[in-house]
Write an enzyme that holds these catalytic residues in place. Structure first.
Site, PDB file in Angstrom:
ATOM      1  N   GLU A   9       0.790  -1.226   0.000  1.00 26.71           N
ATOM      2  CA  GLU A   9       0.000   0.000   0.000  1.00 26.71           C
ATOM      3  C   GLU A   9       0.823   1.276   0.000  1.00 26.71           C
ATOM      4  OE1 GLU A   9      -3.369   0.167   2.669  1.00 26.71           O
ATOM      5  OE2 GLU A   9      -3.481  -2.013   2.669  1.00 26.71           O
ATOM      6  N   ASP A  82      -2.299  -4.581   3.335  1.00 22.60           N
ATOM      7  CA  ASP A  82      -2.399  -4.750   4.790  1.00 22.60           C
ATOM      8  C   ASP A  82      -3.302  -5.922   5.190  1.00 22.60           C
ATOM      9  OD1 ASP A  82      -0.705  -2.660   5.163  1.00 22.60           O
ATOM     10  OD2 ASP A  82      -2.236  -1.194   5.637  1.00 22.60           O
ATOM     11  N   ASP A  84      -5.961  -6.688   6.833  1.00 20.16           N
ATOM     12  CA  ASP A  84      -7.269  -6.394   7.410  1.00 20.16           C
ATOM     13  C   ASP A  84      -8.287  -6.284   6.282  1.00 20.16           C
ATOM     14  OD1 ASP A  84      -6.696  -3.970   6.217  1.00 20.16           O
ATOM     15  OD2 ASP A  84      -6.340  -2.907   8.085  1.00 20.16           O
ATOM     16  N   GLU A  86      -9.712  -3.676   4.931  1.00 24.05           N
ATOM     17  CA  GLU A  86      -9.342  -2.648   3.949  1.00 24.05           C
ATOM     18  C   GLU A  86      -8.279  -3.185   2.991  1.00 24.05           C
ATOM     19  OE1 GLU A  86      -9.966   0.751   3.511  1.00 24.05           O
ATOM     20  OE2 GLU A  86     -11.548   0.951   4.999  1.00 24.05           O
ATOM     21  N   TYR A 308       1.739  -4.882  13.013  1.00 26.00           N
ATOM     22  CA  TYR A 308       0.657  -4.123  12.370  1.00 26.00           C
ATOM     23  C   TYR A 308      -0.199  -3.404  13.408  1.00 26.00           C
ATOM     24  CZ  TYR A 308      -2.942  -2.969   8.972  1.00 26.00           C
ATOM     25  OH  TYR A 308      -3.814  -2.300   8.171  1.00 26.00           O
ATOM     26  N   ARG A 310      -3.248  -1.974  13.250  1.00 22.49           N
ATOM     27  CA  ARG A 310      -4.721  -2.045  13.262  1.00 22.49           C
ATOM     28  C   ARG A 310      -5.118  -3.451  13.686  1.00 22.49           C
ATOM     29  NH1 ARG A 310      -3.711   1.142   8.603  1.00 22.49           N
ATOM     30  NH2 ARG A 310      -4.369   3.303   8.939  1.00 22.49           N
ATOM     31  N   HIS A 355      -3.349 -11.166  13.872  1.00 27.12           N
ATOM     32  CA  HIS A 355      -3.132 -12.265  14.805  1.00 27.12           C
ATOM     33  C   HIS A 355      -2.520 -11.824  16.129  1.00 27.12           C
ATOM     34  CE1 HIS A 355      -4.261 -14.891  11.637  1.00 27.12           C
ATOM     35  NE2 HIS A 355      -3.191 -14.673  10.905  1.00 27.12           N
TER      36      HIS A 355
END
Length: 776
Positions: A9, A82, A84, A86, A308, A310, A355
């Site tokens: 991203e 990413d 998730d 999104e 990560y 988020r 995770h």
């Protein structure tokens, strides 16, 4: 050409990963979402199972071209966005774009996921690829469709019934309701007086205090003593009974354990960064993104410093636990490591978007040793994350508490003193979790001198203390995020955008780090709670989030979920268009007649906020102002200690088209006006006229700018904060502070022909011109 193309991203991440994988891999960035719904009505079609019409965003056209060009020479495509919803959706959108361009023939396509940007994690992900999780994509599409349908149907209704330019959102509206309801609770709060009585004592050369808990054999409640007369009578009776000493009647010693807080999730990181560092949620997530994407920390190789950011999970990987426990043993001693690693349970119903909790990628990367490689903000946030992670795997703290009951004459009058001492600090030696709206003294440990039952303790004084009950404080960023999470409204990754939207729409203002609703915000939420009660209900919003989570887990189909929402919602929109009149929303009747025409008066909403006006407008134009607290005001507020410099009349605070200002009370005879906020002098000399200094001012649309104090003779002006430092390239006398998403905070030369720019290591709030203008 590289045989393998990887899409991530952000460009910062792409540089780091490319170094790990070598020349056979080319890494390009999508720069976020490549496409979105077409920005007009009909982008989501409820008649055809909510079919969605997408288009490539104009700003990302060149990134799509770069990806398609690179793909032509590659054999394998890795989608590494990413981990998730999104990120899954971005990969899916890119895949759809490439399919439409027919560029995937004879190409292998893989989805790879990693939760930390380290060489080991990235190479492991490449060696163990998977496929796009369609359930996550469905959940994200449903979320986007819902937000679109609510926005495109409810917002126009607000335009018709209140004013143009307003918006309502599926998640922002309940958040606004939360802020408005807190403000109404504060305004409705009735203060009550109460008194407490405290004994000041001294024993073994140590002073301490004890609070009266029982009087005349009865336990005291908060409002047992309600006025000064009661307090004074009680004080005199106790002094007479004490006769200079209090006797230790009972002494209790206890030992309690305190366990550390769980490692950070997105929400708890946002809350703690607000409490301890004063960061906004937006600032926290921006800095966390930088730490995750990686930077050079010596040796020429970039590395991600945290996992990560988020995530709803509080889990830590086994490998990370071993790493943390070893660090604790080496740095703090083997006795500070519990026998078994600590495990924490998440409060989230759907903690699957990552995770692990947010943690350092390697515990041995101690903040103090990395400080020289990090910006001020990066160091502060990394230090916070590192300490919280280390502390969560340390032994509990052991605290000794002591409670002493002291008799005043008889056993009917009892004072109590409590104290505690940290016997073994354990995790508290590294980190202690902050609290919201902490009262002064809440965290202070009270120490008592050694005492035994039967001891006579010398009494220095008995004092009375007056108190008043206080309303709950307005929401700050930390407490709002905490409340949103507790109610299940939105998801941690959306909190920053929710708060930004409320501020950008001018539904709330942030004053002294507390949110206050504007007049428009109050009226919008009043309209929504009265006419769209279900859709701003906290439980309804939370249940809808849970259903979207069920879609992401593959337990529900998103299309039936959309139909269940859309049918009653669109019917209600249609009904309210017909039945609700604008005056019902923007006017509030009051029990008073117009002094000019005798018709009823009402509180109304104008372009400058609420005011009192005649209901027979425009035939009758009678109006008067409301105070900031919503109370009526016929008399303008006089500026104390100042007179009009032109006619010596009183100066008063007035409200005009562009907000409040100071004007002469003799208007229209005298038309002297001046700004309510005195421009702040930056102390930086004007580089153009070399006579004046640069002042911080506000434009008519409330935007901050900087201009010469010699205006209008000197018209030098800037949008960015001036710095008293010459440009090393062109010798212009000043530089300015500027921040962009791609380059971050920089010191730049304001001269157009000069390209000088260098990273800025100070507080990014300086770049926003955060220093308030001084009030007159």
């Amino acid at each position: 050409m590289s045989k393998n193309l990887i899409i991530v991203e952000s460009p910062a991440k792409s540089k780091t990963i490319e170094k790990y994988l070598g020349k056979d891999f080319q890494v390009l960035a999508s720069y976020g979402h490549l496409r979105d719904l077409i920005p007009k009505e009909g982008a989501v079609d409820p008649q055809h199972d909510f079919a969605m019409k997408y288009q490539i965003q104009e700003r990302n056209q060149r990134h799509v071209l770069a990806i398609t060009k690179a793909l032509k020479g590659a054999d394998t495509l890795y989608l590494a966005t990413d981990p998730d919803r999104e990120g899954e959706a971005i990969s899916w959108h890119l895949l759809e774009i490439l399919k439409a361009k027919k560029l995937l023939k004879n190409k292998a396509v893989h989805r790879v996921v990693f939760h930390e940007i380290t060489k080991k994690a990235v190479t492991h992900a490449i060696q163990n690829p998977g496929e796009i999780a369609t359930t996550l994509v469905d959940a994200q599409q449903a979320r986007r469709a819902l937000d679109y349908l609510v926005g495109f149907n409810l917002s126009p209704l607000l335009w018709k019934k209140i004013r143009r330019g307003l918006s309502a959102g599926r998640v922002q509206s309940p958040a606004l309701r939360m802020i408005v309801e807190r403000e109404l609770e504060i305004e409705a709060f009735k203060t009550r007086e109460y008194w407490s009585i405290t004994a000041k004592l001294a024993h073994a050369k140590q002073t301490f205090k004890a609070k009266l808990t029982h009087y005349n054999g009865e336990k005291l409640e908060q409002f047992s003593i309600q006025n000064d007369d009661q307090a004074q009578a009680t004080q005199q009776a106790l002094l007479a009974a004490a006769n200079g000493t209090l006797n230790v009647a009972k002494l209790e010693k206890k030992q309690r354990k305190r366990n550390p807080a769980a490692p950070f999730t997105t929400s708890t990181l946002q809350q703690e960064a607000a409490r301890k560092l004063g960061f906004t949620t937006k600032r926290t997530m921006m800095v966390a993104q930088q730490l995750y994407e990686g930077m050079d920390i010596g040796g020429g190789e970039a590395a991600g410093l945290i996992t990560y950011m988020r995530t709803d999970s509080v889990n830590l990987a086994d490998e990370a636990l071993e790493n943390i426990r070893q660090l604790i043993s080496d740095k703090y001693g083997a006795d500070q490591v519990p026998k078994q690693p600590r495990a924490f349970k998440t409060k989230s119903k759907n903690a699957q978007e990552a995770h692990e909790a947010i943690r350092p990628t390697l515990a041995q990367q101690i903040p103090a040793e990395l400080k020289k490689y990090l910006s001020n903000d990066q160091f502060k946030l990394y230090d916070l994350i590192w300490k919280r992670t280390i502390a969560c795997q340390m032994i509990h703290a052991t605290i000794n508490t002591v409670s002493v009951d002291l008799q005043c004459g008889s056993d009917k009058d009892i004072f109590r003193a409590t104290g505690s001492v940290i016997a073994k600090p354990g995790f508290m030696a590294v980190y202690l979790e902050g609290k919201d709206d902490n009262k002064e003294g809440d965290d202070k440990e009270t120490f008592l001198p050694p005492m035994e039952e039967g001891d006579a303790i010398p009494l220095d004084a008995i004092v009375t203390n007056q108190h008043f009950t206080e309303p709950p404080p307005p929401y700050g960023e930390a407490s709002l995020v905490k409340s949103l999470e507790e109610h299940g409204i939105g998801r941690p990754s959306t909190y920053a955008s929710i708060i930004s939207t409320l501020q950008n729409r001018e539904y709330v203002t942030l004053e002294s780090k507390r949110f206050h609703p504007t007049d428009v915000g109050r009226i919008v939420i009043k309209f929504l709670t009265e006419h769209f009660t279900k859709y701003v209900d906290y439980d309804f919003t939370a249940n809808l989030e849970d259903e979207l989570d069920a879609v992401s887990r593959g337990e529900k189909d998103w299309v039936p979920l959309m139909h269940d929402f859309w049918k009653p919602f669109t019917k209600l929109i249609h009904d309210k268009e017909q039945s609700v009149q604008r005056k019902d929303v923007t006017q509030e009747a009051i029990d008073e007649k117009c002094p000019e025409c005798g018709k009823p008066l009402s509180i109304r909403l104008g372009r400058n906020g609420r005011f009192i006006g005649c209901t027979d407008y425009p035939t009758c134009s009678y109006t008067r102002n409301l105070n900031d607290d919503g109370t009526e005001s016929n008399v303008p507020e006089i500026v104390e200690g100042r007179k009009c410099p032109k006619c010596d009349s009183d100066l008063v605070i007035k409200t005009g088209r562009y907000g409040k200002f100071i004007g002469c009370s003799s208007y229209p005879k005298c038309k002297h006006i001046e700004p309510l906020e005195k421009p702040l002098d930056t102390g930086v000399a004007c580089p153009k006229c070399k006579k004046g200094t640069i002042l911080k001012r506000k434009s008519r649309n409330n935007k901050v700018f900087y201009s010469c104090s010699g205006y209008p003779k000197c018209d030098y002006a800037l949008w960015n904060v001036p710095v008293k430092e010459p440009c090393p390239t062109c010798d212009w006398p000043i530089l300015t502070l500027k921040s962009t998403k791609s380059l971050g905070p920089e010191k730049v030369c304001p001269q157009k022909d000069c390209k000088y720019a260098t990273p800025y290591e100070g507080d990014p709030e300086d770049i926003n011109g955060s220093t308030s203008a001084a009030p007159i």
